[in-house]
Design a protein around this motif. Structure first.
Motif, short mmCIF file in Angstrom:
data_model
loop_
_atom_site.label_atom_id
_atom_site.label_comp_id
_atom_site.label_asym_id
_atom_site.label_seq_id
_atom_site.Cartn_x
_atom_site.Cartn_y
_atom_site.Cartn_z
N ALA A 1 -3.75 -30.13 64.35
CA ALA A 1 -3.88 -28.77 63.62
C ALA A 1 -3.05 -28.93 62.28
CB ALA A 1 -3.22 -27.80 64.56
N ALA A 2 -2.04 -29.62 62.39
CA ALA A 2 -1.14 -29.67 60.75
C ALA A 2 -1.93 -30.60 59.79
CB ALA A 2 0.12 -30.21 61.27
N GLU A 3 -2.90 -31.45 60.25
CA GLU A 3 -3.73 -32.47 59.26
C GLU A 3 -4.65 -31.59 58.98
OE1 GLU A 3 -5.02 -35.81 57.22
OE2 GLU A 3 -3.01 -34.89 57.68
N PHE A 4 -5.44 -30.76 59.94
CA PHE A 4 -6.52 -30.05 59.20
C PHE A 4 -6.01 -28.97 58.41
CE2 PHE A 4 -9.33 -26.29 59.16
CZ PHE A 4 -10.59 -27.08 58.98
N GLU A 5 -4.82 -28.24 58.52
CA GLU A 5 -4.47 -27.13 57.69
C GLU A 5 -4.08 -27.73 56.29
OE1 GLU A 5 -4.20 -24.00 57.98
OE2 GLU A 5 -4.72 -24.11 59.97
N ARG A 6 -3.58 -28.89 56.35
CA ARG A 6 -3.28 -29.69 54.99
C ARG A 6 -4.40 -29.90 54.28
NH1 ARG A 6 -3.74 -34.16 52.65
NH2 ARG A 6 -4.67 -35.44 54.53
N LEU A 7 -5.51 -30.49 55.08
CA LEU A 7 -6.69 -30.42 54.32
C LEU A 7 -7.18 -29.27 53.70
CD1 LEU A 7 -8.39 -33.24 57.03
CD2 LEU A 7 -7.66 -33.81 54.53
N TRP A 8 -7.26 -28.31 54.74
CA TRP A 8 -7.71 -27.00 54.42
C TRP A 8 -7.14 -26.25 52.83
CZ3 TRP A 8 -11.65 -23.87 55.22
CH2 TRP A 8 -11.65 -22.52 54.86
N ASP A 9 -5.77 -26.49 52.86
CA ASP A 9 -5.16 -26.00 51.77
C ASP A 9 -5.39 -26.64 50.60
OD1 ASP A 9 -3.79 -23.86 53.62
OD2 ASP A 9 -2.04 -25.44 53.65
N GLU A 10 -5.36 -27.99 50.85
CA GLU A 10 -6.04 -28.73 49.67
C GLU A 10 -7.17 -28.39 48.84
OE1 GLU A 10 -6.70 -33.32 48.44
OE2 GLU A 10 -4.73 -32.85 49.69
N ALA A 11 -8.16 -28.41 49.87
CA ALA A 11 -9.53 -28.37 49.41
C ALA A 11 -9.83 -26.73 49.02
CB ALA A 11 -10.53 -28.33 50.75
N ARG A 12 -9.14 -25.63 49.48
CA ARG A 12 -9.09 -24.24 49.00
C ARG A 12 -8.47 -24.29 47.59
NH1 ARG A 12 -12.33 -20.78 52.21
NH2 ARG A 12 -11.49 -19.11 50.78
N ARG A 13 -7.15 -24.86 47.46
CA ARG A 13 -6.66 -24.99 46.04
C ARG A 13 -7.46 -25.65 45.06
NH1 ARG A 13 -2.22 -26.33 48.71
NH2 ARG A 13 -2.43 -28.61 48.08
#
Length: 111
Positions: A89-101
């Motif tokens: 979940a933490a890896e997905f959140e990192r990818l999500w946050d980076e993609a949204r930014r």
């Protein structure tokens, strides 16, 4: 049970990363170009449903132009795909946050 996984889509040279619900339907999706690691999709089911219920077609089109199109229906069978793997979940959140930014950086959010 929520699962997070990624799989490689060779035809488009994309890593597809999913947060999936109990029915293995995409809740959030991130797509990253393998060539340069640039995010091209960061779509959320909650946002799409909100837009469908509270906005017009133009707002939905702007969302899809900025954040891409969320996969519809089950995304099961990913385990059999070459190079597919479960992620945290933490890896997905990192990818999500980076993609949204990255995808939001050029202008204001549409949602």
């Amino acid at each position: 049970m929520t699962t997070w996984f990624r799989t490689y889509y060779e035809d488009e040279d994309l890593w597809l990363c999913f947060e999936a619900d109990d029915e293995v339907c995409a809740v959030r999706q991130v797509e990253v170009r393998a060539q340069d690691s640039r995010p091209v999709t960061a779509a959320s089911l909650a946002e799409v449903l909100h837009l469908r219920g509270h906005a017009d077609l133009a707002a939905m089109a702007r969302y899809e132009e900025r954040y891409g199109v969320l996969a519809e229906g089950p995304v099961d069978g990913w385990q059999e795909q070459p190079r597919a793997t479960e992620i945290s979940a933490a890896e997905f959140e990192r990818l999500w946050d980076e993609a949204r930014r990255t995808l939001s950086s050029d202008s204001d959010s549409v949602v």
